[in-house]
Design a protein around this motif. Structure first.
Motif, mmCIF file in Angstrom:
data_model
loop_
_atom_site.group_PDB
_atom_site.id
_atom_site.type_symbol
_atom_site.label_atom_id
_atom_site.label_comp_id
_atom_site.label_asym_id
_atom_site.label_seq_id
_atom_site.Cartn_x
_atom_site.Cartn_y
_atom_site.Cartn_z
ATOM 1 N N GLY A 163 0.813 -1.211 0.000
ATOM 2 C CA GLY A 163 0.000 0.000 0.000
ATOM 3 C C GLY A 163 0.846 1.260 0.000
ATOM 4 N N VAL A 164 1.897 1.271 0.843
ATOM 5 C CA VAL A 164 2.790 2.430 0.896
ATOM 6 C C VAL A 164 3.537 2.593 -0.423
ATOM 7 N N THR A 165 3.990 1.481 -1.011
ATOM 8 C CA THR A 165 4.734 1.526 -2.272
ATOM 9 C C THR A 165 3.869 2.062 -3.406
ATOM 10 N N MET A 166 2.638 1.577 -3.511
ATOM 11 C CA MET A 166 1.744 2.020 -4.568
ATOM 12 C C MET A 166 1.361 3.487 -4.389
ATOM 13 N N ALA A 167 1.179 3.913 -3.159
ATOM 14 C CA ALA A 167 0.851 5.321 -2.910
ATOM 15 C C ALA A 167 2.005 6.224 -3.328
ATOM 16 N N SER A 168 3.240 5.788 -3.053
ATOM 17 C CA SER A 168 4.406 6.554 -3.463
ATOM 18 C C SER A 168 4.511 6.629 -4.977
ATOM 19 N N LEU A 169 4.279 5.506 -5.655
ATOM 20 C CA LEU A 169 4.313 5.484 -7.116
ATOM 21 C C LEU A 169 3.231 6.391 -7.697
ATOM 22 N N GLN A 170 2.085 6.377 -7.066
ATOM 23 C CA GLN A 170 0.979 7.211 -7.519
ATOM 24 C C GLN A 170 1.324 8.698 -7.413
ATOM 25 N N ARG A 171 1.976 9.090 -6.332
ATOM 26 C CA ARG A 171 2.375 10.490 -6.167
ATOM 27 C C ARG A 171 3.407 10.903 -7.219
ATOM 28 N N GLN A 172 4.334 10.001 -7.529
ATOM 29 C CA GLN A 172 5.352 10.315 -8.526
ATOM 30 C C GLN A 172 4.736 10.491 -9.912
ATOM 31 N N VAL A 173 3.785 9.624 -10.256
ATOM 32 C CA VAL A 173 3.107 9.757 -11.556
ATOM 33 C C VAL A 173 2.305 11.051 -11.604
ATOM 34 N N ALA A 174 1.660 11.403 -10.507
ATOM 35 C CA ALA A 174 0.893 12.651 -10.460
ATOM 36 C C ALA A 174 1.805 13.857 -10.648
ATOM 37 N N LEU A 175 3.006 13.811 -10.045
ATOM 38 C CA LEU A 175 3.958 14.907 -10.197
ATOM 39 C C LEU A 175 4.440 15.020 -11.642
#
Length: 263
Positions: free
Chosen positions: A50-62
């Motif tokens: 969950g933490v890993t996917m949330a981090s990946l999601q933030r990077q894609v959003a940026l």
């Protein structure tokens, strides 16, 4: 970038579904030390993903925001002209120059101020005329057009900035909620006069929703791991609770009161 975001959302949905199925299997298994240990490992693994996917999601959003800003900078010298009648074999550049001098009253405007000019979309008989994309040679020529747009009121012609899809959606949502007279664009930014009378700068629908006080997160998130209780009602071991800092004075826990025995 939208396809990457959609792939991540699909992966998160699939992950949640698989984790729920596995959790149900653990709950139906016979209780044993091995099952209890597996349940604890499963909860840790699910939390890590969950933490890993949330981090990946933030990077894609940026990355998406940076790409969108780059695209808006590329459109900085462009405007859209709406409402000009469309004909076959039309020569748009002389028509735009004539409009600039006759309607916008820009005397020193010439064909040299236009880098390119064409209609957007495919032509269709019987439909309203397609908008005309005007790319100006420099920002100064574009600003002359933009500042003079108010004289077009009532003429059937309108000028608008060539916004990206994300900012156009934000602009339309803002106009729908706050009203046409309280929303406008400037240099690719959407400006809003909020209900409190102050001016706000927004870029996305999420920004508009924050002003409305009704932020809706469209991106699904990984569900937190629920406590796994195997058959027999034996829950997985919970971590010890750390006492709050307010309960510690001078580096040691507060002492219990001495009991008074009445005779």
């Amino acid at each position: 970038m939208e396809s990457i975001q959609k792939s991540i959302n699909d992966m998160m949905t699939l992950f949640n579904s698989k984790m729920e199925d596995f959790q149900c299997s653990l709950q139906q298994a016979n209780p044993s030390p091995n099952i209890t240990s597996l349940a604890t490992d499963f909860a840790d693994f699910r939390s890590f993903i969950g933490v890993t996917m949330a981090s990946l999601q933030r990077q894609v959003a940026l990355l998406s925001q940076q790409q969108e800003q780059f695209e808006m900078n590329f459109r900085r010298n462009m405007l859209l002209l709406h409402g000009m009648s469309e004909g076959s074999n039309e020569d748009l550049v002389p028509e735009i120059v004539h409009m600039a001098k006759s309607k916008l009253k820009i005397a020193n405007f010439s064909e040299a101020d236009i880098a390119r000019c064409y209609r957007l979309g495919r032509s269709a008989v019987g439909r309203k005329p397609r908008p005309i994309l005007i790319e100006f040679l420099n920002i100064s020529s574009k600003d002359k057009f933009w500042r003079a747009k108010t004289v077009l009121k009532g003429s059937g012609l309108t000028l608008s900035e060539y916004l990206t899809k994300i900012r156009h959606q934000a602009f339309m949502a803002a106009r729908q909620h706050f009203g046409i007279n309280k929303c406008w664009t400037r240099d690719g930014c959407v400006l809003i006069i909020g209900h409190d009378g102050t001016r706000h700068r927004v870029y996305t629908i999420e920004d508009v929703n924050r002003l409305r006080g009704n932020l809706q997160t469209e991106v699904p998130s990984v569900k937190p791991a629920a406590e796994v209780v195997p058959a027999g009602g034996i829950p997985a071991a919970k971590p010890a609770v750390v006492p709050a800092a307010s309960a510690v004075v001078g580096g040691s826990s507060s002492r219990p009161k001495r009991a008074v025995i009445k005779k």
